[in-house]
Scaffold this active site. Structure first.
Site, PDB file in Angstrom:
ATOM      1  N   ARG A 126       2.816 -13.729  -9.296  1.00  0.00           N
ATOM      2  CA  ARG A 126       3.585 -13.466  -8.064  1.00  0.00           C
ATOM      3  C   ARG A 126       4.722 -12.465  -8.307  1.00  0.00           C
ATOM      4  O   ARG A 126       5.828 -12.616  -7.772  1.00  0.00           O
ATOM      5  CB  ARG A 126       4.183 -14.752  -7.486  1.00  0.00           C
ATOM      6  CG  ARG A 126       3.171 -15.775  -7.017  1.00  0.00           C
ATOM      7  CD  ARG A 126       2.355 -15.258  -5.843  1.00  0.00           C
ATOM      8  NE  ARG A 126       1.554 -16.296  -5.256  1.00  0.00           N
ATOM      9  CZ  ARG A 126       0.321 -16.633  -5.661  1.00  0.00           C
ATOM     10  NH1 ARG A 126      -0.258 -15.971  -6.653  1.00  0.00           N
ATOM     11  NH2 ARG A 126      -0.334 -17.600  -5.066  1.00  0.00           N
ATOM     12  N   SER A 163       3.098 -20.693   0.505  1.00  0.00           N
ATOM     13  CA  SER A 163       3.946 -21.395  -0.480  1.00  0.00           C
ATOM     14  C   SER A 163       5.358 -20.839  -0.392  1.00  0.00           C
ATOM     15  O   SER A 163       5.546 -19.618  -0.483  1.00  0.00           O
ATOM     16  CB  SER A 163       3.431 -21.154  -1.901  1.00  0.00           C
ATOM     17  OG  SER A 163       2.099 -21.554  -2.038  1.00  0.00           O
ATOM     18  N   GLU A 221       9.256 -17.900  -3.491  1.00  0.00           N
ATOM     19  CA  GLU A 221       8.249 -16.831  -3.509  1.00  0.00           C
ATOM     20  C   GLU A 221       8.505 -15.917  -2.305  1.00  0.00           C
ATOM     21  O   GLU A 221       8.275 -14.711  -2.349  1.00  0.00           O
ATOM     22  CB  GLU A 221       6.849 -17.451  -3.410  1.00  0.00           C
ATOM     23  CG  GLU A 221       5.760 -16.422  -3.346  1.00  0.00           C
ATOM     24  CD  GLU A 221       4.409 -16.973  -2.917  1.00  0.00           C
ATOM     25  OE1 GLU A 221       3.812 -17.762  -3.668  1.00  0.00           O
ATOM     26  OE2 GLU A 221       3.942 -16.585  -1.825  1.00  0.00           O
TER      27      GLU A 221
HETATM   28  P1  FAD Z   1       5.344  -8.821   4.512  1.00  0.00           P
HETATM   29  O1  FAD Z   1       5.766 -10.233   4.699  1.00  0.00           O
HETATM   30  O2  FAD Z   1       5.379  -7.940   5.697  1.00  0.00           O
HETATM   31  O3  FAD Z   1       6.243  -8.173   3.369  1.00  0.00           O
HETATM   32  C1  FAD Z   1       6.424  -8.823   2.127  1.00  0.00           C
HETATM   33  C2  FAD Z   1       7.343  -7.957   1.241  1.00  0.00           C
HETATM   34  O4  FAD Z   1       6.684  -6.740   0.925  1.00  0.00           O
HETATM   35  C3  FAD Z   1       8.639  -7.540   1.934  1.00  0.00           C
HETATM   36  O5  FAD Z   1       9.643  -7.484   0.962  1.00  0.00           O
HETATM   37  C4  FAD Z   1       8.333  -6.153   2.492  1.00  0.00           C
HETATM   38  O6  FAD Z   1       9.488  -5.355   2.631  1.00  0.00           O
HETATM   39  C5  FAD Z   1       7.411  -5.597   1.438  1.00  0.00           C
HETATM   40  N1  FAD Z   1       6.389  -4.664   1.955  1.00  0.00           N
HETATM   41  C6  FAD Z   1       5.413  -4.944   2.875  1.00  0.00           C
HETATM   42  N2  FAD Z   1       4.597  -3.878   3.018  1.00  0.00           N
HETATM   43  C7  FAD Z   1       5.067  -2.913   2.190  1.00  0.00           C
HETATM   44  C8  FAD Z   1       4.638  -1.564   1.889  1.00  0.00           C
HETATM   45  N3  FAD Z   1       3.594  -1.013   2.481  1.00  0.00           N
HETATM   46  N4  FAD Z   1       5.362  -0.878   0.979  1.00  0.00           N
HETATM   47  C9  FAD Z   1       6.431  -1.419   0.381  1.00  0.00           C
HETATM   48  N5  FAD Z   1       6.893  -2.671   0.610  1.00  0.00           N
HETATM   49  C10 FAD Z   1       6.202  -3.402   1.510  1.00  0.00           C
HETATM   50  N6  FAD Z   1       0.104 -15.284  -0.859  1.00  0.00           N
HETATM   51  C11 FAD Z   1      -0.644 -15.394  -1.988  1.00  0.00           C
HETATM   52  O7  FAD Z   1      -0.407 -14.694  -2.975  1.00  0.00           O
HETATM   53  N7  FAD Z   1      -1.674 -16.285  -2.056  1.00  0.00           N
HETATM   54  C12 FAD Z   1      -2.011 -17.092  -1.023  1.00  0.00           C
HETATM   55  O8  FAD Z   1      -2.944 -17.876  -1.118  1.00  0.00           O
HETATM   56  C13 FAD Z   1      -1.239 -16.995   0.187  1.00  0.00           C
HETATM   57  N8  FAD Z   1      -1.510 -17.794   1.239  1.00  0.00           N
HETATM   58  C14 FAD Z   1      -0.761 -17.712   2.383  1.00  0.00           C
HETATM   59  C15 FAD Z   1      -1.068 -18.540   3.457  1.00  0.00           C
HETATM   60  C16 FAD Z   1      -0.340 -18.473   4.634  1.00  0.00           C
HETATM   61  C17 FAD Z   1      -0.699 -19.385   5.788  1.00  0.00           C
HETATM   62  C18 FAD Z   1       0.730 -17.552   4.742  1.00  0.00           C
HETATM   63  C19 FAD Z   1       1.501 -17.447   6.025  1.00  0.00           C
HETATM   64  C20 FAD Z   1       1.057 -16.733   3.667  1.00  0.00           C
HETATM   65  C21 FAD Z   1       0.317 -16.796   2.469  1.00  0.00           C
HETATM   66  N9  FAD Z   1       0.609 -15.986   1.355  1.00  0.00           N
HETATM   67  C22 FAD Z   1      -0.171 -16.065   0.215  1.00  0.00           C
HETATM   68  C23 FAD Z   1       1.767 -15.047   1.374  1.00  0.00           C
HETATM   69  C24 FAD Z   1       1.452 -13.688   2.038  1.00  0.00           C
HETATM   70  O9  FAD Z   1       0.324 -13.765   2.851  1.00  0.00           O
HETATM   71  C25 FAD Z   1       1.249 -12.580   1.014  1.00  0.00           C
HETATM   72  O10 FAD Z   1       2.379 -12.454   0.201  1.00  0.00           O
HETATM   73  C26 FAD Z   1       0.946 -11.228   1.669  1.00  0.00           C
HETATM   74  O11 FAD Z   1       0.573 -10.281   0.694  1.00  0.00           O
HETATM   75  C27 FAD Z   1       2.140 -10.684   2.466  1.00  0.00           C
HETATM   76  O12 FAD Z   1       1.694  -9.559   3.199  1.00  0.00           O
HETATM   77  P2  FAD Z   1       2.489  -9.031   4.467  1.00  0.00           P
HETATM   78  O13 FAD Z   1       1.858  -7.749   4.882  1.00  0.00           O
HETATM   79  O14 FAD Z   1       2.568 -10.079   5.495  1.00  0.00           O
HETATM   80  O15 FAD Z   1       3.921  -8.769   3.828  1.00  0.00           O
HETATM   81  N1  EPU Z   2      -0.044 -31.012  -4.901  1.00  0.00           N
HETATM   82  C1  EPU Z   2       0.578 -32.219  -4.661  1.00  0.00           C
HETATM   83  N2  EPU Z   2       1.196 -32.383  -3.458  1.00  0.00           N
HETATM   84  C2  EPU Z   2       1.224 -31.426  -2.494  1.00  0.00           C
HETATM   85  C3  EPU Z   2       0.606 -30.187  -2.748  1.00  0.00           C
HETATM   86  C4  EPU Z   2      -0.027 -30.002  -3.973  1.00  0.00           C
HETATM   87  O1  EPU Z   2       0.569 -33.113  -5.499  1.00  0.00           O
HETATM   88  O2  EPU Z   2       1.804 -31.695  -1.438  1.00  0.00           O
HETATM   89  C5  EPU Z   2      -0.738 -30.827  -6.191  1.00  0.00           C
HETATM   90  C6  EPU Z   2      -2.176 -31.352  -6.171  1.00  0.00           C
HETATM   91  O3  EPU Z   2      -2.389 -32.013  -7.395  1.00  0.00           O
HETATM   92  C7  EPU Z   2      -3.025 -30.099  -6.140  1.00  0.00           C
HETATM   93  C8  EPU Z   2      -2.139 -29.099  -6.875  1.00  0.00           C
HETATM   94  O4  EPU Z   2      -0.812 -29.459  -6.496  1.00  0.00           O
HETATM   95  O5  EPU Z   2      -4.234 -30.277  -6.803  1.00  0.00           O
HETATM   96  C9  EPU Z   2      -2.404 -27.651  -6.514  1.00  0.00           C
HETATM   97  O6  EPU Z   2      -2.348 -27.511  -5.085  1.00  0.00           O
HETATM   98  P1  EPU Z   2      -3.096 -26.295  -4.354  1.00  0.00           P
HETATM   99  O7  EPU Z   2      -4.472 -26.180  -4.880  1.00  0.00           O
HETATM  100  O8  EPU Z   2      -2.902 -26.473  -2.898  1.00  0.00           O
HETATM  101  O9  EPU Z   2      -2.315 -25.064  -4.882  1.00  0.00           O
HETATM  102  P2  EPU Z   2      -0.753 -24.707  -5.050  1.00  0.00           P
HETATM  103  O10 EPU Z   2      -0.457 -24.634  -6.505  1.00  0.00           O
HETATM  104  O11 EPU Z   2       0.107 -25.589  -4.222  1.00  0.00           O
HETATM  105  C10 EPU Z   2      -1.218 -22.155  -5.233  1.00  0.00           C
HETATM  106  C11 EPU Z   2      -0.661 -20.906  -4.645  1.00  0.00           C
HETATM  107  C12 EPU Z   2      -1.263 -20.666  -3.261  1.00  0.00           C
HETATM  108  C13 EPU Z   2      -2.777 -20.539  -3.406  1.00  0.00           C
HETATM  109  C14 EPU Z   2      -3.319 -21.810  -4.033  1.00  0.00           C
HETATM  110  C15 EPU Z   2      -4.802 -21.706  -4.342  1.00  0.00           C
HETATM  111  C16 EPU Z   2       1.535 -20.590  -5.588  1.00  0.00           C
HETATM  112  C17 EPU Z   2       3.006 -20.659  -5.373  1.00  0.00           C
HETATM  113  N3  EPU Z   2       0.782 -20.975  -4.567  1.00  0.00           N
HETATM  114  O12 EPU Z   2      -0.757 -23.242  -4.426  1.00  0.00           O
HETATM  115  O13 EPU Z   2      -0.744 -19.447  -2.750  1.00  0.00           O
HETATM  116  O14 EPU Z   2      -3.391 -20.321  -2.165  1.00  0.00           O
HETATM  117  O15 EPU Z   2      -2.645 -22.069  -5.283  1.00  0.00           O
HETATM  118  O16 EPU Z   2      -4.968 -20.869  -5.433  1.00  0.00           O
HETATM  119  O17 EPU Z   2       1.097 -20.164  -6.649  1.00  0.00           O
HETATM  120  C18 EPU Z   2       1.061 -18.524  -1.504  1.00  0.00           C
HETATM  121  O18 EPU Z   2       1.343 -17.910  -2.540  1.00  0.00           O
HETATM  122  O19 EPU Z   2       1.683 -18.399  -0.442  1.00  0.00           O
HETATM  123  C19 EPU Z   2      -0.063 -19.459  -1.548  1.00  0.00           C
HETATM  124  C20 EPU Z   2      -0.434 -20.214  -0.499  1.00  0.00           C
END
Ligand code: FAD
Ligand code: EPU
Length: 339
Positions: free
Chosen positions: A165, A239, A335
């Site tokens: 991240r 997250s 994050e």
């Molecule tokens: P924004 O929120 O618009 O911007 C994020 C940052 O990047 C800001 O600082 C912004 O200024 C900068 N930025 C954006 N675009 C540019 C550009 N073109 N050039 C320079 N800077 C820029 N993330 C994960 O890694 N894994 C996940 O599984 C995951 N699951 C998610 C689930 C949900 C329901 C939600 C709401 C979010 C999740 N995220 C996850 C976080 C998010 O989706 C990612 O970080 C995504 O890449 C953000 O993209 P965005 O375009 O919305 O960025």
């Molecule tokens: N868990 C709990 N309680 C909770 C949630 C999770 O005990 O309320 C424990 C469970 O044991 C579960 C483990 O945490 O098995 C892992 O949970 P999960 O698979 O949901 O993944 P996470 O570690 O919580 C990370 C990323 C997610 C990504 C998933 C799948 C980070 C900070 N988050 O979540 O990314 O989608 O793994 O790979 O690394 C994001 O970055 O926004 C994001 C959603």
């Protein structure tokens, strides 16, 4: 000519659904418009914030500067041989549409990153990851413009300082560089990564010969939809914190008290443990204060139940940090980009 609007609500532009205003706002559909902005007398030296899908950002106050909503689209195949392809996507493409394009064409490598919200430009910034894959695994290079000098620059993979991240764009170059294009290298040979526990629960026993990229994507989507709240229903940014790394000593202690703890062993006797687990053990899973809560199926996701302000969400997140620190001595790092 670029069109700049004044005093625009950013509520539709952030997935937390926080209602703040931008003093100035513009949607950019062509890269050359960035140069126009940088050369303009009025906006050239003004504070600027680049916004993609707004899915990793928490606004705690009005933005006193220019918000540049970067939405240029386009996916191109730039190189191909029998083993791999290199595709280039404009930063304004929706990330999940790029995944779709690759799945349709059977280009392997990003199917586990299915359904992550946001646009392509932000994806390398925090090295998006899910289900055992990170964008760095398929990343080739990116292109963009330095907002201070106006110079175009290409960053190759080894220059991006990718980490969990994290990247150079979240550190030295934070707020100083706009990403306009991203190149990814994808495999044409069938190859899946099914090691992540919940994905393996579904597909571990599947016949690998018959398993398709489409099925992997659909399975990832299914798991995600069962765990993560839809921002249309409950505002959130995924997250809220990163999963912390702890020492072997601390890990052994945790394992003694919580036999069921899930963990990832890292190099150098370190362990990554799920922040969601720690938050849940502090009694915060599903806890609500006013319009802010943690999601009842995933404690790592903070949600806006209605009219929460960014300040209230931030305060709630700090309360969680304190509870986790007091109980476990572990510091959680956000994050989400807090503005
Ligand atoms: P924004 O929120 O618009 O911007 C994020 C940052 O990047 C800001 O600082 C912004 O200024 C900068 N930025 C954006 N675009 C540019 C550009 N073109 N050039 C320079 N800077 C820029 N993330 C994960 O890694 N894994 C996940 O599984 C995951 N699951 C998610 C689930 C949900 C329901 C939600 C709401 C979010 C999740 N995220 C996850 C976080 C998010 O989706 C990612 O970080 C995504 O890449 C953000 O993209 P965005 O375009 O919305 O960025
Ligand atoms: N868990 C709990 N309680 C909770 C949630 C999770 O005990 O309320 C424990 C469970 O044991 C579960 C483990 O945490 O098995 C892992 O949970 P999960 O698979 O949901 O993944 P996470 O570690 O919580 C990370 C990323 C997610 C990504 C998933 C799948 C980070 C900070 N988050 O979540 O990314 O989608 O793994 O790979 O690394 C994001 O970055 O926004 C994001 C959603």
């Amino acid at each position: 000519m670029i069109k700049i609007q004044e005093n625009i609500s950013l509520k539709p532009y952030n997935t937390f659904g926080v209602n703040v205003k931008a003093k100035y706002f513009t949607s950019v559909v062509l890269e050359k418009e960035i140069l126009e902005i940088l050369q303009s007398k009025r906006f050239g030296s003004m504070n600027k914030l680049i916004l993609g899908g707004g899915s990793n950002i928490l606004f705690t106050k009005n933005y006193d500067g220019l918000v540049i909503h970067y939405v240029e689209k386009g996916i191109r195949l730039v190189e191909e041989n029998e083993k791999y392809v290199i595709i280039e996507s404009s930063a304004g493409e929706i990330w999940n549409d790029v995944v779709s394009y690759c799945v349709e064409n059977k280009y392997y490598g990003i199917e586990n990153l299915s359904l992550i919200p946001g646009r392509v430009g932000a994806a390398p910034i925090q090295n998006i990851g899910a289900y055992g894959v990170e964008i760095k695994d398929v990343f080739e290079s990116l292109e963009g413009i330095n907002l201070e000098s106006g110079e175009k620059k290409i960053y190759k993979k080894n220059e991006c300082k990718f980490d969990y991240r994290d990247s150079i764009f979240k550190k030295e170059l934070k707020g100083k560089f706009i990403i306009t294009k991203v190149k990814l290298k994808l495999k044409k040979e069938k190859q899946f990564n099914l090691n992540y526990r919940s994905l393996n629960d579904y597909l571990g026993k599947a016949n690998k010969e018959k398993l398709t990229i489409r099925r992997v994507r659909e399975t990832v989507n299914k798991i995600r939809m069962s765990k993560l709240p839809d921002p249309q229903r409950f505002g959130n940014a995924g997250s809220f914190f990163k999963n912390p790394e702890v020492s072997e000593e601390r890990f052994i202690e945790l394992k003694k008290n919580f036999e069921e703890i899930v963990f990832f062993k890292l190099d150098g006797k370190k362990y990554k443990i799920p922040a969601g687990f720690l938050i849940e053990k502090c009694g915060y899973k599903g806890k609500r204060i006013g319009d802010v809560a943690t999601y009842n199926r995933q404690a790592l996701v903070i949600i806006n139940m209605g009219r929460a302000t960014g300040e209230q969400i931030k305060n709630f997140s700090q309360e969680i940090q304190k509870a986790v620190f007091d109980k476990f001595g572990i510091e959680l790092t956000p994050e989400v980009n807090i503005i």
